[in-house]
Structure formats: C-alpha cells, structure tokens
Design an enzyme around this catalytic site. Structure first.
Site, PDB file in Angstrom:
ATOM      1  N   CYS A 217       0.837  -1.203   0.000  1.00 45.03           N
ATOM      2  CA  CYS A 217       0.000   0.000   0.000  1.00 45.03           C
ATOM      3  C   CYS A 217       0.867   1.247   0.000  1.00 45.03           C
ATOM      4  CB  CYS A 217      -0.901   0.033   1.237  1.00 45.03           C
ATOM      5  SG  CYS A 217      -2.328  -1.019   1.097  1.00 45.03           S
ATOM      6  N   HIS A 218       0.413   2.246  -0.735  1.00 46.00           N
ATOM      7  CA  HIS A 218       1.107   3.531  -0.746  1.00 46.00           C
ATOM      8  C   HIS A 218       0.824   4.287   0.555  1.00 46.00           C
ATOM      9  CE1 HIS A 218       0.986   2.622  -5.057  1.00 46.00           C
ATOM     10  NE2 HIS A 218       2.061   3.382  -5.133  1.00 46.00           N
TER      11      HIS A 218
ATOM     12  N   MET B 207      -8.170   0.293   0.821  1.00 42.03           N
ATOM     13  CA  MET B 207      -7.488  -0.503   1.847  1.00 42.03           C
ATOM     14  C   MET B 207      -7.515   0.204   3.202  1.00 42.03           C
ATOM     15  SD  MET B 207      -6.974  -3.204   0.278  1.00 42.03           S
ATOM     16  CE  MET B 207      -6.326  -3.999   1.728  1.00 42.03           C
ATOM     17  N   GLU B 208      -7.448   1.514   3.180  1.00 43.25           N
ATOM     18  CA  GLU B 208      -7.519   2.266   4.427  1.00 43.25           C
ATOM     19  C   GLU B 208      -8.888   2.100   5.079  1.00 43.25           C
ATOM     20  OE1 GLU B 208      -4.038   3.697   2.272  1.00 43.25           O
ATOM     21  OE2 GLU B 208      -6.086   3.242   1.630  1.00 43.25           O
TER      22      GLU B 208
ATOM     23  N   ASP C 248     -11.495  -7.597  21.275  1.00 40.16           N
ATOM     24  CA  ASP C 248     -10.512  -7.589  22.351  1.00 40.16           C
ATOM     25  C   ASP C 248     -11.108  -7.099  23.668  1.00 40.16           C
ATOM     26  OD1 ASP C 248      -7.828  -7.687  23.556  1.00 40.16           O
ATOM     27  OD2 ASP C 248      -7.947  -5.495  23.488  1.00 40.16           O
TER      28      ASP C 248
END
Length: 157
Positions: free
Chosen positions: A79-80, A114-115, A129
């Site tokens: 990824c950039h 992707m972000e 969690d």
C-alpha cells in the site's frame, strides 16, 4: 477496467504499483464490518451503555479504527503511504450486533479502499478484544468494501 493483478510482475514477483502517471482526483471509500454477540453478552453490554472495565467500547473502537486507517501502509506491505484527509468511523448498535462503517477520503493518485477496510477491521478487532472476557463466541464480519469513488471507476455494493 483492467482484469489483471497489478501487484504481480510478469516474472511473478511482487511490486508496488506505479501511480506516478495517474490523475489526482478526490477519492473516497466506505467499508463496513460488524461484530455479532451472544444475546446474553449483548444484553450486559447494552445495559452498561457499552462501558467496560477497559473504558468506552464504542469510543475506543472508533479511535482504533481511525488509527488503523492512518497506519495502513505500515500494515499492508504494498500500500502507498497517502495523506488521509478524512477518516470517520461510526458504530451503531442493533439487536446483538455492532455495525461498523469506516469512511476515508483523500485527494491523490491512488484510492483509499485498503484504508477504509483496515479501519473497519481494526474497529471490529478492538471490540472483540475489549469483550473477549465475556465471551469468545463473538463473530466478526462480514467485512467488505461498500463504496468507492474517484480514480478510473466508481463502485457501490
């Protein structure tokens, strides 16, 4: 639209995609995920206004999602590293589920899919969690890209 894997060279090696010739455009992506709980666990969380011994479940997951957006290029090797102009994570409670939406915007040469996916995923993982002491029977997902605009093509699921 090209139907080739852009991160694979002809020789079979991996590469970071060259975006130097792409046009700068406003780009937006929205990804969603969810965490589904056993009904008794969800009732406990809802009764306590989603506060846990570790703090506010919703607010902590929002911060985790935004942090994930900002660190995507560190987590996903090809990824950039891009400037994030907006990262908005929202979490809505429905019956036995927390629905997560992550919207990301930039103005640049490559998209923010992707972000957005990383932000939604990290928010879901944070929820898991913080609640795993109550149950390991939670389910994460589905996680998917809901919308993408800017660049060569737009997408909406």
């Amino acid at each position: 639209m090209s139907k080739e894997l852009t991160h694979i060279e002809e020789s079979g090696g991996v590469r970071m995609v060259d975006v130097s010739d792409k046009a700068v455009t406003e780009r937006k992506a929205v990804a969603v995920s969810s965490v589904t709980f056993p009904s008794d666990v969800f009732a406990i969380l809802k009764e306590g206004d989603f506060q846990t011994k570790k703090g506010s479940l919703i607010q902590t997951a929002i911060i985790a999602g935004i942090s994930g957006v900002k660190r995507t290029s560190e987590l996903i090797p090809l990824c950039h590293n891009i400037i994030i102009e907006k990262a908005d994570v929202s979490i809505v409670a429905e019956e036995n589920v927390l629905n997560i939406s992550c919207e990301v915007k930039t103005t640049g040469k490559t998209g923010v899919e992707m972000e957005a996916l990383t932000g939604a995923s990290l928010a879901a993982l944070c929820i898991y969690d913080m609640c795993k002491a109550l149950s390991q029977q939670m389910t994460i997902g589905p996680t998917y890209l809901q919308e993408k605009t800017g660049g060569k093509s737009d997408y909406r699921k």
